[in-house]
Design an enzyme around this catalytic site. Structure first.
Site, PDB file in Angstrom:
ATOM      1  N   CYS A   1       0.769  -1.237   0.038  1.00 22.04           N
ATOM      2  CA  CYS A   1       0.075  -0.010  -0.217  1.00 22.04           C
ATOM      3  C   CYS A   1       0.975   1.471  -0.032  1.00 22.04           C
ATOM      4  CB  CYS A   1      -0.909   0.030   1.346  1.00 22.04           C
ATOM      5  SG  CYS A   1      -2.389   1.007   0.872  1.00 22.04           S
TER       6      CYS A   1
ATOM      7  N   ARG B   1     -12.207   6.607  -1.290  1.00 22.14           N
ATOM      8  CA  ARG B   1     -11.480   5.727  -0.916  1.00 22.14           C
ATOM      9  C   ARG B   1     -11.800   4.367  -1.390  1.00 22.14           C
ATOM     10  NH1 ARG B   1      -7.420   7.370   2.300  1.00 22.14           N
ATOM     11  NH2 ARG B   1      -6.600   5.268   2.689  1.00 22.14           N
TER      12      ARG B   1
ATOM     13  N   HIS C   1      -3.310  -5.098   2.233  1.00 24.02           N
ATOM     14  CA  HIS C   1      -2.919  -4.947   3.757  1.00 24.02           C
ATOM     15  C   HIS C   1      -2.886  -6.250   4.484  1.00 24.02           C
ATOM     16  CE1 HIS C   1      -2.014  -1.146   4.431  1.00 24.02           C
ATOM     17  NE2 HIS C   1      -3.248  -0.379   3.558  1.00 24.02           N
TER      18      HIS C   1
HETATM   19  N1  GLN Z   1      -2.017   6.911   2.282  1.00 20.51           N
HETATM   20  C1  GLN Z   1      -2.360   6.168   1.143  1.00 20.51           C
HETATM   21  C2  GLN Z   1      -3.605   5.988   0.432  1.00 20.51           C
HETATM   22  O1  GLN Z   1      -4.430   6.364   1.114  1.00 20.51           O
HETATM   23  C3  GLN Z   1      -1.900   4.717   1.505  1.00 20.51           C
HETATM   24  C4  GLN Z   1      -3.006   4.302   2.531  1.00 20.51           C
HETATM   25  C5  GLN Z   1      -2.338   2.805   3.190  1.00 20.51           C
HETATM   26  O2  GLN Z   1      -1.239   2.519   3.252  1.00 20.51           O
HETATM   27  N2  GLN Z   1      -3.422   2.122   3.238  1.00 20.51           N
HETATM   28  O3  GLN Z   1      -3.729   5.798  -0.757  1.00 20.51           O
END
Ligand code: GLN
Length: 238
Positions: free
Chosen positions: A94, A127, A189
């Site tokens: 990520c 998101r 993740h």
């Molecule tokens: N900050 C990054 C995004 O939101 C990565 C987030 C994460 O590692 N979950 O795309």
């Protein structure tokens, strides 16, 4: 035989327990009587070296944490490029994945990346959150969880897998992650490797082959429980 695993910035990049991936690599080595040394390099540990390192792991984090880490990583840009070009194994999740690219463009600023992969990331409106199922050449079905605002465009790179369920790199291309040399980069993740032992063994095998050219392959383990859990998820999202 022994592998040395360097975990970069677990104090900042450890969303959803990305650290579990380190535990998984270590355990799957130990079960095969292969040694595993884990070095955690935190923000206050000063400089790090890649001497004798076989696997580098970088986890995910918030945009704020990524900004801090990116400055530290850029100080070691040349060394990390050298490591990847020398077929060192690098696993990035990520936020760590995004930092391997050219840049990560946010609404009000752009975070410079390591430029190890010819990819870039731009923040999108919504998101991308949820369960993911991939079909991958290197590890069959991969199951996981994604939560990212960034959309990553991978150009001509080979993806880690085709998206069977979920958003993937950019919510449009239908692919997720990147596999390049011995780099595995992904948005998935948390317990990615415990859930996907084939992917874990793919990574360990690459590291062992690089270090021990005569290495004949990993002994199989009983992964029945993991396979059953994975099948359940795959069927649930079919
Ligand atoms: N900050 C990054 C995004 O939101 C990565 C987030 C994460 O590692 N979950 O795309």
């Amino acid at each position: 035989m022994e592998l040395k695993i360097l975990h970069l910035y677990p104090d900042l990049l450890n969303l959803y327990g990305d650290r579990g991936n380190i535990a998984c690599m270590k355990k799957r080595l130990t079960w095969r009587s292969i040694g595993a040394e884990v070095i955690s390099h935190t923000c206050d540990s000063g400089d790090f070296s890649l001497d004798g390192v076989d696997i580098v792991f970088i986890g995910g984090g918030s945009d704020r944490e990524q900004k801090i880490v990116c400055h530290r990583l850029l100080e070691h840009k040349e060394m990390l490029h050298g490591f990847v070009n020398d077929n060192g194994v690098l696993v990035a999740v990520c936020g760590g994945y995004q930092l391997l690219g050219k840049y990560y463009k946010l609404a009000d600023e752009t975070i410079e990346g390591l430029d190890i992969l010819d990819i870039y990331t731009e923040q999108g409106k919504k998101r991308l959150i949820g369960n993911v199922v991939l079909d991958s050449d290197v590890a069959g079905k991969i199951v996981g969880f994604e939560n990212h605002g960034g959309r990553t465009y991978i150009g001509n790179h080979t993806p880690l897998g085709k998206v069977v369920h979920g958003y993937g790199n950019d919510d449009k291309s239908g692919v997720e992650g990147v596999v390049y040399k011995n780099v595995v980069a992904t948005y998935l993740h948390g317990p990615l490797l415990p859930k996907n032992p084939r992917l874990c063994d793919y990574i360990l095998t690459n590291a062992l082959k690089r270090k021990y050219p005569d290495f004949g392959g990993l002994a199989p383990l009983d992964d029945k429980l993991e396979a059953t859990a994975s099948e359940y998820i795959v069927n649930r999202f079919n």
